[in-house]
Design an enzyme around this catalytic site. Structure first.
Site, mmCIF file in Angstrom:
data_model
loop_
_atom_site.group_PDB
_atom_site.id
_atom_site.type_symbol
_atom_site.label_atom_id
_atom_site.label_comp_id
_atom_site.label_asym_id
_atom_site.label_seq_id
_atom_site.Cartn_x
_atom_site.Cartn_y
_atom_site.Cartn_z
ATOM 1 C CG HIS A 1 42.260 -25.172 -39.349
ATOM 2 N ND1 HIS A 1 42.824 -25.025 -40.586
ATOM 3 C CD2 HIS A 1 41.569 -24.034 -39.133
ATOM 4 C CE1 HIS A 1 42.469 -23.862 -41.108
ATOM 5 N NE2 HIS A 1 41.704 -23.227 -40.229
ATOM 6 C CB SER B 1 44.749 -15.402 -42.554
ATOM 7 O OG SER B 1 43.762 -16.133 -43.268
ATOM 8 C CE1 TYR C 1 34.415 -18.196 -39.907
ATOM 9 C CE2 TYR C 1 36.207 -17.034 -38.802
ATOM 10 C CZ TYR C 1 35.719 -17.722 -39.897
ATOM 11 O OH TYR C 1 36.535 -17.955 -40.976
ATOM 12 C CE LYS D 1 48.275 -23.109 -38.911
ATOM 13 N NZ LYS D 1 46.882 -23.587 -38.953
ATOM 14 C CG ASP E 1 48.559 -24.351 -35.170
ATOM 15 O OD1 ASP E 1 47.950 -25.434 -35.124
ATOM 16 O OD2 ASP E 1 48.436 -23.580 -36.132
ATOM 17 C CB SER E 2 46.181 -27.315 -32.483
ATOM 18 O OG SER E 2 46.015 -27.008 -33.866
ATOM 19 N N GLY E 3 45.636 -25.635 -29.455
ATOM 20 C CA GLY E 3 45.428 -25.904 -28.039
ATOM 21 C C GLY E 3 46.345 -25.170 -27.096
ATOM 22 N NE ARG F 1 42.849 -22.273 -25.543
ATOM 23 C CZ ARG F 1 42.958 -22.570 -26.829
ATOM 24 N NH1 ARG F 1 44.103 -22.342 -27.479
ATOM 25 N NH2 ARG F 1 41.940 -23.082 -27.490
ATOM 26 N NE ARG G 1 35.159 -24.429 -39.465
ATOM 27 C CZ ARG G 1 36.033 -23.590 -40.031
ATOM 28 N NH1 ARG G 1 35.745 -22.287 -40.105
ATOM 29 N NH2 ARG G 1 37.167 -24.035 -40.527
#
Length: 387
Positions: A285, A129, A45, A261, A316-318, A320, A186
């Site tokens: 997302h 959230s 998930y 967002k 945001d996203s990716g 690291r 997904r």
């Protein structure tokens, strides 16, 4: 000025006494530990994304297309490296926030309360959230600074109740997620039949909400499966008709800054600014909604250019690493939301794992900023080039 960079000095000093770090610093190594610590369903998930996961892969790969351009002899560079930023009139010690991640009870028993403790240690705000495992009022007691992320439900009265509760509980901003009118395709979750909401997980804000409860014939049963409350949640989770008109209504419910967002297009960014939002989060997302979508980092310059100084642009996203944060800020992001890395820290070591990840990212960010000869908030397009 914060001295997150000194963290690495302490690591080396401890190592001389044989005390090596308990957790790794590379995302991939931490992810592997988290996979061992988590059940297959919850791990899939968190790690999984939409379709063939091309968007998630593209998010990470995009950072390799942008190269930082250090200028070590920049005048005043000896004092560079401050991480402080100002957002919506509030001063924050760093540009980092924890991205909103739902259903954390499947990752760690203490869920959002552990995230709050880990983030508090570094002055990092958490973005809570809607699909949290802990009611927002309890999180508010544990978190020093927090924002509230809203999945706009199909029931506008419930949306209003969530926003008013968050405002009363002390949230500093409302972040409306616009890219989740329904869950994306997904395959990892489908293969395991893993949808935690069907197990009454991630529903704490719903089950504690008077508006939601007023729709039920009986009280929700925590941990129950296929209860009336679960069915009502599934019907109310997301509004299929969410638009700029809906978002403008939030002004009647709160005086907090409002962000949207899930924006990856300049034209949509302009519409949202004209509708009166205070900020945007360039995000897809984390690749979890639309497969083969544009990498969020590639979309960032377009949105920044379209918005100009009319609204704050976050990202945001990716992400690291601290160097990734520096790249996003050089491309125009005012602040950055970090997601999966701290979730894996939570899975492996609870609050201490969250703190470990955030501390490492901030240390690398500050070292990078110092070596760039910049404060983090001053990074700009002159400091980055596309390879």
């Amino acid at each position: 000025m914060s001295h997150f960079a000194q963290y690495q000095d302490g690591v080396y000093a401890d190592a001389t006494n044989g005390d090596l770090p308990r957790l790794p610093y590379h995302h991939e190594a931490l992810r592997d530990l988290a996979e061992k610590a988590m059940e297959p369903g919850p791990f899939g998930y968190v790690e999984g994304s939409a379709g063939r996961e091309r968007t998630a892969d593209a998010n990470v790969a995009a950072f390799a297309r942008y190269a930082l351009r250090p200028r070590s002899l920049r005048p005043g560079a000896e004092n560079a490296g401050d991480l402080g930023v100002t957002l919506f009139g509030e001063r924050y010690p760093t540009p980092l926030l924890t991205a909103p991640v739902g259903v954390l009870e499947q990752v760690h028993g203490e869920a959002e309360l552990a995230v709050a403790r880990g983030a508090n240690a570094l002055g990092v705000p958490m973005v809570l959230s809607t699909a949290a495992s802990t009611p927002m009022e309890e999180v508010a007691e544990a978190a020093d600074t927090w924002w509230y992320q809203l999945y706009w439900p199909g029931d506008d009265a419930l949306a209003e109740s969530f926003v008013r509760r968050a405002t009363a509980a002390g949230a500093k901003a409302i972040v409306v997620t616009a890219d989740t009118k329904r869950l994306g395709w997904r395959p990892r979750d489908l293969a395991l039949g893993h949808l935690p909401f069907l197990r009454s997980q991630g529903m704490a804000n719903y089950f504690s909400d008077p508006e939601f409860r007023s729709r039920l014939k009986a009280d929700p049963e925590p941990g129950g499966v296929f209860t009336e409350a679960v069915f009502h949640f599934l019907g109310a989770f997301a509004s299929r008709s969410l638009s700029t008109d809906n978002i403008a209504r939030i002004r009647d419910w709160t005086d907090l800054p409002v962000l949207v967002k899930g924006v990856v297009r300049g034209d949509e960014a302009i519409e949202l600014v004209e509708a009166g939002v205070d900020g945007l989060v360039v995000s897809n997302h984390g690749g979890r909604q639309v497969d083969n979508a544009v990498a969020a980092l590639d979309a960032l310059p377009e949105v920044v250019e379209a918005v100009g100084d009319r609204a704050a642009v976050l990202f945001d996203s990716g992400v690291r690493s601290g160097a990734d944060v520096a790249v996003a800020m050089a491309l125009g992001a005012r602040a950055v939301l970090l997601g999966r890395p701290w979730v894996y820290g939570l899975a492996v070591d609870g609050a201490a794992g969250v703190e470990h990840v955030l501390r490492a990212v901030l240390a690398e960010l500050q070292i990078t900023a110092e070596l760039m000869g910049r404060d983090a908030a001053d990074l700009d397009r002159d400091d980055v080039t596309r390879r």
